[in-house]
Design a protein around this motif. Structure first.
Motif, PDB file in Angstrom:
ATOM      1  N   ILE A 272      -2.769   8.510  -1.888  1.00 63.78           N
ATOM      2  CA  ILE A 272      -1.691   7.800  -1.218  1.00 63.78           C
ATOM      3  C   ILE A 272      -0.400   8.598  -1.318  1.00 63.78           C
ATOM      4  O   ILE A 272       0.331   8.784  -0.366  1.00 63.78           O
ATOM      5  CB  ILE A 272      -1.493   6.401  -1.832  1.00 63.78           C
ATOM      6  CG1 ILE A 272      -2.707   5.522  -1.500  1.00 63.78           C
ATOM      7  CG2 ILE A 272      -0.216   5.748  -1.313  1.00 63.78           C
ATOM      8  CD1 ILE A 272      -2.704   4.192  -2.202  1.00 63.78           C
TER       9      ILE A 272
ATOM     10  N   ARG B 208       0.267  11.469   1.159  1.00 67.32           N
ATOM     11  CA  ARG B 208       0.292  11.235   2.594  1.00 67.32           C
ATOM     12  C   ARG B 208       1.374  12.071   3.255  1.00 67.32           C
ATOM     13  O   ARG B 208       2.506  12.139   2.794  1.00 67.32           O
ATOM     14  CB  ARG B 208       0.577   9.765   2.904  1.00 67.32           C
ATOM     15  CG  ARG B 208      -0.591   8.827   2.646  1.00 67.32           C
ATOM     16  CD  ARG B 208      -1.674   9.000   3.663  1.00 67.32           C
ATOM     17  NE  ARG B 208      -1.171   8.873   5.018  1.00 67.32           N
ATOM     18  CZ  ARG B 208      -1.924   8.924   6.093  1.00 67.32           C
ATOM     19  NH1 ARG B 208      -3.215   9.119   5.985  1.00 67.32           N
ATOM     20  NH2 ARG B 208      -1.397   8.794   7.293  1.00 67.32           N
TER      21      ARG B 208
ATOM     22  N   GLU C 264       5.311  10.982   8.670  1.00 72.21           N
ATOM     23  CA  GLU C 264       5.199  11.006  10.125  1.00 72.21           C
ATOM     24  C   GLU C 264       6.086  12.111  10.684  1.00 72.21           C
ATOM     25  O   GLU C 264       7.253  12.245  10.323  1.00 72.21           O
ATOM     26  CB  GLU C 264       5.643   9.647  10.681  1.00 72.21           C
ATOM     27  CG  GLU C 264       5.570   9.531  12.182  1.00 72.21           C
ATOM     28  CD  GLU C 264       6.150   8.207  12.633  1.00 72.21           C
ATOM     29  OE1 GLU C 264       5.641   7.655  13.611  1.00 72.21           O
ATOM     30  OE2 GLU C 264       7.110   7.747  12.011  1.00 72.21           O
TER      31      GLU C 264
ATOM     32  N   ARG D  91      -5.579   8.042   9.041  1.00 67.01           N
ATOM     33  CA  ARG D  91      -4.944   6.799   9.454  1.00 67.01           C
ATOM     34  C   ARG D  91      -3.502   7.062   9.892  1.00 67.01           C
ATOM     35  O   ARG D  91      -2.793   7.844   9.262  1.00 67.01           O
ATOM     36  CB  ARG D  91      -4.965   5.781   8.303  1.00 67.01           C
ATOM     37  CG  ARG D  91      -6.367   5.353   7.897  1.00 67.01           C
ATOM     38  CD  ARG D  91      -6.306   4.242   6.862  1.00 67.01           C
ATOM     39  NE  ARG D  91      -5.732   4.707   5.602  1.00 67.01           N
ATOM     40  CZ  ARG D  91      -6.458   5.148   4.561  1.00 67.01           C
ATOM     41  NH1 ARG D  91      -7.780   5.201   4.665  1.00 67.01           N
ATOM     42  NH2 ARG D  91      -5.879   5.533   3.452  1.00 67.01           N
TER      43      ARG D  91
ATOM     44  N   LEU E  45       0.455   6.879  10.335  1.00 70.26           N
ATOM     45  CA  LEU E  45       1.573   6.525   9.476  1.00 70.26           C
ATOM     46  C   LEU E  45       2.774   6.357  10.389  1.00 70.26           C
ATOM     47  O   LEU E  45       3.232   7.314  11.006  1.00 70.26           O
ATOM     48  CB  LEU E  45       1.829   7.627   8.446  1.00 70.26           C
ATOM     49  CG  LEU E  45       2.804   7.326   7.313  1.00 70.26           C
ATOM     50  CD1 LEU E  45       2.255   6.227   6.416  1.00 70.26           C
ATOM     51  CD2 LEU E  45       3.082   8.574   6.506  1.00 70.26           C
TER      52      LEU E  45
ATOM     53  N   SER F 224       6.663   4.315  11.523  1.00 68.52           N
ATOM     54  CA  SER F 224       7.900   3.711  11.048  1.00 68.52           C
ATOM     55  C   SER F 224       8.522   2.945  12.193  1.00 68.52           C
ATOM     56  O   SER F 224       8.669   3.481  13.292  1.00 68.52           O
ATOM     57  CB  SER F 224       8.869   4.774  10.534  1.00 68.52           C
ATOM     58  OG  SER F 224      10.135   4.203  10.273  1.00 68.52           O
TER      59      SER F 224
ATOM     60  N   SER G 142       7.711   3.296   5.628  1.00 68.92           N
ATOM     61  CA  SER G 142       6.694   3.670   6.610  1.00 68.92           C
ATOM     62  C   SER G 142       5.464   2.812   6.380  1.00 68.92           C
ATOM     63  O   SER G 142       5.211   2.349   5.265  1.00 68.92           O
ATOM     64  CB  SER G 142       6.341   5.157   6.499  1.00 68.92           C
ATOM     65  OG  SER G 142       5.909   5.468   5.185  1.00 68.92           O
TER      66      SER G 142
ATOM     67  N   GLU H  64       1.364   2.624   6.698  1.00 66.76           N
ATOM     68  CA  GLU H  64       0.095   3.325   6.872  1.00 66.76           C
ATOM     69  C   GLU H  64      -0.944   2.302   7.331  1.00 66.76           C
ATOM     70  O   GLU H  64      -1.291   1.383   6.589  1.00 66.76           O
ATOM     71  CB  GLU H  64      -0.333   3.965   5.560  1.00 66.76           C
ATOM     72  CG  GLU H  64      -1.641   4.729   5.660  1.00 66.76           C
ATOM     73  CD  GLU H  64      -2.049   5.334   4.330  1.00 66.76           C
ATOM     74  OE1 GLU H  64      -3.230   5.726   4.219  1.00 66.76           O
ATOM     75  OE2 GLU H  64      -1.213   5.404   3.404  1.00 66.76           O
ATOM     76  N   ARG H  65      -1.416   2.437   8.536  1.00 67.20           N
ATOM     77  CA  ARG H  65      -2.356   1.458   9.075  1.00 67.20           C
ATOM     78  C   ARG H  65      -3.718   1.580   8.390  1.00 67.20           C
ATOM     79  O   ARG H  65      -4.332   2.646   8.397  1.00 67.20           O
ATOM     80  CB  ARG H  65      -2.554   1.674  10.576  1.00 67.20           C
ATOM     81  CG  ARG H  65      -1.327   1.408  11.410  1.00 67.20           C
ATOM     82  CD  ARG H  65      -1.678   1.593  12.870  1.00 67.20           C
ATOM     83  NE  ARG H  65      -0.481   1.586  13.709  1.00 67.20           N
ATOM     84  CZ  ARG H  65      -0.481   1.899  14.991  1.00 67.20           C
ATOM     85  NH1 ARG H  65      -1.617   2.241  15.579  1.00 67.20           N
ATOM     86  NH2 ARG H  65       0.638   1.876  15.689  1.00 67.20           N
TER      87      ARG H  65
ATOM     88  N   ASN I 162      -1.785  -3.094   6.367  1.00 75.11           N
ATOM     89  CA  ASN I 162      -1.075  -1.832   6.231  1.00 75.11           C
ATOM     90  C   ASN I 162      -0.764  -1.568   4.762  1.00 75.11           C
ATOM     91  O   ASN I 162      -0.774  -2.483   3.938  1.00 75.11           O
ATOM     92  CB  ASN I 162       0.266  -1.867   6.987  1.00 75.11           C
ATOM     93  CG  ASN I 162       0.109  -2.142   8.462  1.00 75.11           C
ATOM     94  OD1 ASN I 162      -0.279  -1.277   9.224  1.00 75.11           O
ATOM     95  ND2 ASN I 162       0.426  -3.364   8.868  1.00 75.11           N
TER      96      ASN I 162
ATOM     97  N   HIS J   4       4.894   1.860   2.449  1.00 75.86           N
ATOM     98  CA  HIS J   4       5.445   2.868   1.541  1.00 75.86           C
ATOM     99  C   HIS J   4       6.967   2.750   1.590  1.00 75.86           C
ATOM    100  O   HIS J   4       7.570   2.914   2.651  1.00 75.86           O
ATOM    101  CB  HIS J   4       5.016   4.280   1.970  1.00 75.86           C
ATOM    102  CG  HIS J   4       3.532   4.499   1.923  1.00 75.86           C
ATOM    103  ND1 HIS J   4       2.819   4.516   0.748  1.00 75.86           N
ATOM    104  CD2 HIS J   4       2.621   4.716   2.916  1.00 75.86           C
ATOM    105  CE1 HIS J   4       1.539   4.749   1.002  1.00 75.86           C
ATOM    106  NE2 HIS J   4       1.391   4.859   2.315  1.00 75.86           N
TER     107      HIS J   4
ATOM    108  N   SER K 131       4.457   1.470  -3.211  1.00 73.74           N
ATOM    109  CA  SER K 131       3.475   1.241  -2.151  1.00 73.74           C
ATOM    110  C   SER K 131       2.859  -0.141  -2.332  1.00 73.74           C
ATOM    111  O   SER K 131       2.487  -0.519  -3.442  1.00 73.74           O
ATOM    112  CB  SER K 131       2.373   2.304  -2.175  1.00 73.74           C
ATOM    113  OG  SER K 131       2.906   3.593  -1.914  1.00 73.74           O
TER     114      SER K 131
END
Length: 208
Positions: free
Chosen positions: A9, A12, A15, A102, A104, A106, A117, A119-120, A133, A136, A198
Motif C-alpha cells: 500500500i 502505491r 496518480e 487498481r 488511484l 483524487s 487519494s 484507491e479503488r 476504496n 490514503h 490509510s
C-alpha cells in the motif's frame, strides 16, 4: 503477511498529472451529460448545488475538480450517484483486481488541496452493490466536509492515525480500529498523525 500488505500500500504510485487530467475530463463529461439530460442550464444547476456557475463550467470542461461535498450536492440535484460519475466500462464477470493495477484517483486532482487519494478496490459500475476504496490521507490531509447522504459506511484503519467526526462527535482512531455509521449522519475526517494514513472504506452507493 499484514506487514507485506502494508508495504504494498505504501509503495502505491501517486496518480500522474496525465491520469488526473483524464479523470477530471471523464467526470466533467458525465456531469454535463446528466445536466443536459435533465434539461438544466449551468446557472440552474449551480444555484441548486450552491456553487458558482464559473466553477461548474470549469468542472464540466475538465479544468477543475469538485470537492467531495460539492460532488454530493451535484449528484443529489441531478438525481444520480457518485458511482455513475466515475463509472468505467469493466468486465462484469471480473472477480480479481491485482495489486498495482487498481486506479488511484483524487476528487481534487487538479488542485491537490486535500491531500487525499482513493484507491479503488472494485470498479464503479452498476454490477456492484457496494463501493469500496482505500482512502490514503497524507500528513495534515483532511476531507472537506462534513458530508451526508443515503446509505451506510464501514471502515478499517490500515495505517496511521485519524480523527473521524460523525454527527459532531470526534473519534480518534489508530491502526486496527474499525467503525460503522449511517451515511445520513454528517461526517468527515482528518489525519492527526505525522505519516500517511490509510483507511479501507466500504459504503453503499448514494442514490437519490
Amino acid at each position: 503477511m499484514v506487514g507485506e500488505r502494508m508495504n504494498k500500500i505504501d509503495r502505491r504510485r501517486p496518480e500522474s498529472e496525465a491520469d488526473a487530467t483524464v479523470n477530471a475530463a471523464r467526470l466533467g463529461t458525465r456531469l454535463r451529460l446528466a445536466r443536459q439530460t435533465r434539461g438544466m442550464t449551468l446557472k440552474t444547476l449551480a444555484t441548486a448545488a450552491h456553487c458558482s456557475e464559473s466553477l461548474l463550467s470549469k468542472i464540466e470542461n475538465g479544468k477543475a475538480s469538485p470537492s467531495l461535498p460539492m460532488l454530493h450536492r451535484l449528484v443529489e440535484v441531478l438525481e444520480t450517484n457518485i458511482g455513475w460519475m466515475f463509472e468505467q466500462v469493466d468486465d462484469d464477470e471480473a472477480i480479481v483486481f491485482r495489486a498495482g493495477a487498481r486506479p488511484l484517483i483524487s476528487l481534487d486532482a487538479l488542485r491537490r488541496g486535500e491531500g487525499i487519494s482513493l484507491e479503488r478496490i472494485i470498479p464503479y459500475s452498476p454490477g456492484h452493490l457496494l463501493q469500496c476504496n482505500i482512502h490514503h490521507i497524507e500528513a495534515d490531509g483532511e476531507s472537506e466536509g462534513p458530508i451526508q447522504h443515503v446509505g451506510e459506511e464501514v471502515g478499517y484503519v490500515l495505517a496511521g492515525r485519524i480523527k473521524l467526526i460523525v454527527d459532531g462527535k470526534s473519534h480518534d482512531l489508530a491502526t486496527g480500529d474499525a467503525f460503522v455509521f449511517r451515511s445520513e449522519l454528517p461526517h468527515h475526517y482528518r489525519n492527526i498523525g505525522k505519516e500517511r494514513a490509510s483507511i479501507f472504506w466500504v459504503n453503499t452507493p448514494a442514490t437519490f
